[in-house]
Structures are given as structure tokens and as C-alpha cells.
Design an enzyme around this catalytic site. Sequence first.
Site, PDB file in Angstrom:
ATOM      1  N   ARG A  74     -19.784 114.602   0.276  1.00 21.47           N
ATOM      2  CA  ARG A  74     -19.208 113.006   0.010  1.00 21.47           C
ATOM      3  C   ARG A  74     -17.693 113.749   0.294  1.00 21.47           C
ATOM      4  O   ARG A  74     -17.305 113.823  -0.990  1.00 21.47           O
ATOM      5  CB  ARG A  74     -19.658 111.808  -0.381  1.00 21.47           C
ATOM      6  N   GLU A 115     -20.885  99.524   2.103  1.00 25.98           N
ATOM      7  CA  GLU A 115     -21.534  98.838   0.266  1.00 25.98           C
ATOM      8  C   GLU A 115     -20.118  98.423   0.003  1.00 25.98           C
ATOM      9  O   GLU A 115     -19.429  97.925  -1.373  1.00 25.98           O
ATOM     10  CB  GLU A 115     -21.109 100.502  -0.322  1.00 25.98           C
ATOM     11  N   ASP A 126     -22.538  99.863  -5.694  1.00 26.69           N
ATOM     12  CA  ASP A 126     -21.373  99.558  -5.072  1.00 26.69           C
ATOM     13  C   ASP A 126     -21.247  97.702  -4.283  1.00 26.69           C
ATOM     14  O   ASP A 126     -20.522  96.905  -4.189  1.00 26.69           O
ATOM     15  CB  ASP A 126     -20.510 100.608  -4.052  1.00 26.69           C
ATOM     16  N   ASP A 153     -24.125 106.049 -12.646  1.00 33.09           N
ATOM     17  CA  ASP A 153     -22.925 106.773 -11.559  1.00 33.09           C
ATOM     18  C   ASP A 153     -21.638 105.360 -11.218  1.00 33.09           C
ATOM     19  O   ASP A 153     -21.812 104.301 -12.295  1.00 33.09           O
ATOM     20  CB  ASP A 153     -23.281 107.813 -10.885  1.00 33.09           C
TER      21      ASP A 153
END
Length: 721
Positions: free
Chosen positions: A337, A428, A456, A627
Site C-alpha cells: 500500500r 474508503e 476511513d 491506526d
Amino acid sequence: MATQRIQKGSFAIDKILYDFIENEALPLANVSSDEFWAGFEQIVKDLTPKNQALLAYRDELQAKIDNWHENNSYELGAYKAFLTEIGYLEPEVADFAITTDNVDDEIATIAGPQLVVPVRNARYALNAGNARWGSLYDALYGFDVIDEENGAEKGKDYNPVRGAKVIAFAKNFLDETYPLMTGSHADATGYAITNGQLSVQIGNTTTTLKNTKQLQGYNGSPDNPSEIILKNNGLHTIIQIDREHLIGKDDKAGVKDVILEAAVTTIEDLEDSVAAVDAEEKVEGYRNWLGLMKGDLSETLEKNGKIITRTLNADRTFTDLNGDTKTLHGRSVLLLRNVGHLMTNPAILVDGEEIFEGIMDGVISPMLSTIDIMGKNTLRNSRTGSMYIVKPKMHGSEEVAFAVELFDRSEQLLRLPKNSIKIGIMDEEKRTSANLKNCIEKAKNRTIFINTGFMDRTGDEIHTAMKAGAFVPKGEIKSEKWFTAYENRNVMIGLKAGLRGKAQIGKGMWPKPDELADMYRTKIEHPQAGASCAWVPSPSGATIHAIHYHKCSVAERQAALQSAQVPSIDDLLTIPLATDTNWSDAEKQKELENNCQGILGYVVRWVDLGVGCSKVPDINNIGLMEDRATLRISSQHIANWLAHGIVSEDEVWTVLKRMAKVVDSQNAHDPAYRPMSADFDNNIAFNAAADLIFQGAVQPAGYTEPILHKARLKLKGYQGD
């Protein structure tokens, strides 16, 4: 101290990054140093204005949406018409099917768990890469899928009572997944291969598999195998036999373990689960990815008083039913990613301005993968010559097209085959969800992945409608109709776009790494929804989640869903606003405490320690995987309640300071931890957490990165060049 920089054209490159590229990366690439830097510079010169324009368009649309909400009460029909008028809702493209080729089976056709780990951490990166195969016995013994009742506590030493429960669970799994013609695996006294079939001894009788095609082969000798290799729904299971082993010696059939094919794929992460604000931290991630691609990444650590060195596992081999040697991939297939389009990074200055980090990732990370793409390494990641980049936080189809253009340019510069850089599209952001078909179409030659990310996506839902009204409490947002529409539309649009058999359709993370019993009970909903992968927080989580893909055939579910209608966009556009905001003081206090504690617990480790993904104890001391996505939703939710007078600034400050003391106490055992409550005014992490809330309404798309990066760079003493 001023950053040491190397000048290359208009680039002023941090020496740490320059030395890494020159000494470690370029020797394995297809271009010379001069070609690389000149080509990289040209890409940056050409694409930076386009990147800036895309971000400006985000801001333009958000300003129009804010203005509309300030002057209109929310009503679906009017809202939808307005979004169409301003171009937020794009005209839908004609039907199409993706044409992505050279995709590894693990992504195209094999459904299974997907790990996500911070690539800056070599230990985690290696553990995830090796999580393709997991011990079912170990995963069950160490976690709460097996309860501790009636003397089955874990303890420090092996507990045979608990072990018996583990073995019973595993044998039941074998009975359900690989049933015998008669009897149970629990009663087996021996396994052998006879005339190309599995021969299972039960007392004085012999039986075999109901479905003989499930037997793939064995290791050892046919009459005394050490391993039996089975396969169901595309995933392998290995019954390991050793009558001298601690466990095997007490098993009637000598079974010492059951090994499951678990994390079929892994996302090594340069984004939400890492803190990487400068060249030093970026290079840590880049170097580990290069090591994974070369196959020589290693990490030395102490475990149980012994020094061990972790490396990537070799492939597995076995003898098939024709007597030929077959190979099973020994490692999880790795995706990387990259970051999104928003952030810049001081690792490279371009005419004195920080480079867009997404452009930097999009050029450097494919160069680091060249050795794998071209098949010049020993431990192959992709056996089809592809690199898999997951691209997050894109808003609408033009931003996907920009990523595709970047990959085109990178392939040309690095002399890589066209379309060898594949793209995973993170669904997202609300504008991407609303235009997902168009987004996939822009990358129809490269798409290998779409997925949903609740945290998100919810953060963007709140920020986009910040001015519309007060949102329901955070824990209720997932129960609103927009969420079901979001999850179902993602699968259905993916299937209609031809992803079945060519690409992954994914679901989000299980956030409680220690509570795998709940995961085992509920996460089967992801394959049942037609998703071919879903995120898990640990190798053990992957092993447990793998059971769900044996219970549910994703291929059959997707085939059944293929002809169904895509759910209406109307539900997706239904904002989860509270119809009654008359919450009690206690309810509001609880909401604030939960959000503030999570924010502080994550931010203090991010800013002070550079840890981008943590198991953070919540207000009830339950460890949650945190996160930046979880941080985004919590900070945006408080910002929303502040904007609509549900809570006051004074109330938030009071709770923040009280929760800081709670977080301090939860981290008191860590010698590297710096208490926030010792000096609220000057503690960088505490003030960053506060800024995320009080400045949350004006942060771009509600993202947390700008404030976090600024705070960590300040802590590290970087004041600019």
C-alpha cells in the site's frame, strides 16, 4: 541540524534516501542513475500540477457541500440533485469488464484471509509474509476461541486439558471440511495412502474421504505418511503426523498438528499503519520492501531466552497421487500500500518544495520491485511478473486515472512491462463509493482489488456532511442504512465489472486482536457477502478466519450474486444524522471519553515513538487495533458534535485531560513512554490530539496526517531547510 541533501537537477534529496537508492536499489533496477533521476524529475514536474489540481477540486466540492448544508435542510432528493449538479456524482459509464492479466491465483481466484502490516517493522513484515501457513493447534490454544473453563486455562506450561479441547475442535473441523465415508477423524488410529486414496483406520475398519478429490498428496511414504495434503474451496489443509512428538504421541493417529493455508495475501503497508514523516522513516519501509522482493530480509530477535533469526519461508513440496513432486507457495503473496494523493514529504525537495509523497512512492516502490517483476530473485512473490500496489484515499474516478497515469510513467522510466504495476482501489471515500463503477473503469487494465474500509469511509462520511447536523453516536453509525448499501454496492459493482476470477473484492479489519472468538462467530459474514478476502490483525487471526472460507465457498456465493441488482445509490446517500439529539449528560460523557481515550492512546505512540499501528487499550482496557483510520473517525465525530453544540469545548478539554491521565497509567510499564499529563501545555502529542479535534472540521477530508506529520517532525527537531 540541517538536513544533508544531494542536488540532482531541481531535486534536493535527503542523503539518507539518496544513498539507499544509489547503493541498494539502483543496482537491481533496469536504469542507470542519471536516467533514473532525470526521468523521476520529469515525472514530478509533469504530474505535480495535476496532483495540486485534484486536491483543489476536493476543496472546491467540499466548500459547495458545506454551503448547501448551511442553507438547506437535508432531504434525499434535493441532496442527490445538488451532488449531480456540482459534479460530485459522475455520469455513469457504460457496462464493461476489467481486462487485467498476469494476475497471481492468490489474487484472482483463491479466496482467503488478508493480513495488513506496517512494512517499517521487519519482524511484522516477515511474520505476515510467512503467515501463508498457520498452525490451527497454536492459534486455538493461544486465543479465546477455546474457552478456559473447567481447567482449560492457558498458563505458562502446556495444559493437556486445554490441549484436548484444541484437538477436539480441530478434529471437528476435519469432520466438517473433509468428512469420511464412515466415522470421525477423532476416532482415527492411522492414516495412509492406498491406491491413490486416503485410507483412514478406525479400529478394525478402514474408511476414506467422502469426496476423494480433496486428497492432493502426501509427504513421507504412502504407508507411513508424515503429512497428508488436502484441499477444499481452493485452500490446502495439512494433517501432520509424528508419533514421537509431544502432541502426536498421545494422539491415536499420531496427529501432531493441523496446518491451514491462511493469509493467502498480505498488504505490506506504507500508509495508515506506519509513521513515516521523513527520509529516515521512509527508507526503513523501502528497505524492508526491497528485502522482501529480493527474498533476503531477516530480523534477529530474542524469544523465550533464545536468539532467533527470522527469514522468509521456502516453498513447500509434496508428492502428488501420481508420484510427482509438487510445489506449494510458501509465502503470502504481498501487495504494497502506497500513500494517497494528499501528503508531501521532505525526503525530496523540488525547487524548495516538498515532493508529493504519493508520486515518490509510485516511482520508488516499483523500482524496488523490479527484481521480482523481472523474475530475477529466488523467492518469487509474483509468479506472473506483476507488482500489486494498493492505492488509498482517492476521491472519484479522475484521481484513479491520475494514479494510472503515474504507474504508466513509472513503467516507462523503469523499463517494466506495460500494465505490470497493478492497482488496488480502496473504496474508503464517499465520492469513490458513489462513483465506484467509474473508478474501476479508469483502471480496467490494472485493477486487481477493491475493498471497503469502514473507519476511513465513516470519517469521510462525517466530514463531507459536517454541516448537515449531528451524527448518531459512533457505535451506531454502522447500523444505519448507508453502511449496508456501501458494503453491498462494493461487492455488486465489483462483480458487474468482471472482478470475479480476476481480482479481489475485500472487506475490512477485525479490530480486536485478542478477541478471536467473536471474530470466529461473526466474520464469516464477509465471505458470505461475496468478498474474496477480508482483513485480519495477526497470523493467528488469519488461521482462524481461514476456517470461514472452508465453511463458505466464495466462488459459489459470487456466482449466485452475479445476476443480482446493484443496490440503489439512494441508501448510500442517506446521511446517518441523529433524529433525536436529546442525549443525557452521561451518554454524551461516555461518548466523549471513549473517543478521547482512543485518540490519545494512539496519537501519543504515533508522535512520540513513531508507531503507526498499535494495540491500544480502550476505556475498558480491551486492546483494539488502532491506526489513522480509527483516529480519523473518532476525531471527526467529536468535531461534528462540537460543530452542532452537542458538547462544548470546555467539556472536551476536561475529558481530554482526564483521559490523558488514563492513557498515562495504561502505558506506565513502558520505559520509553512520556506522560502527557506532566505538562499539558508543552506536550507535543497531547496538543496534536487536541488539534485533531478542535481543527477537525477544517482538515482536508478530515484526514489526520497533516497534524500528525507536523507534530512528529517537530518532536524530531525538523524545522525545514
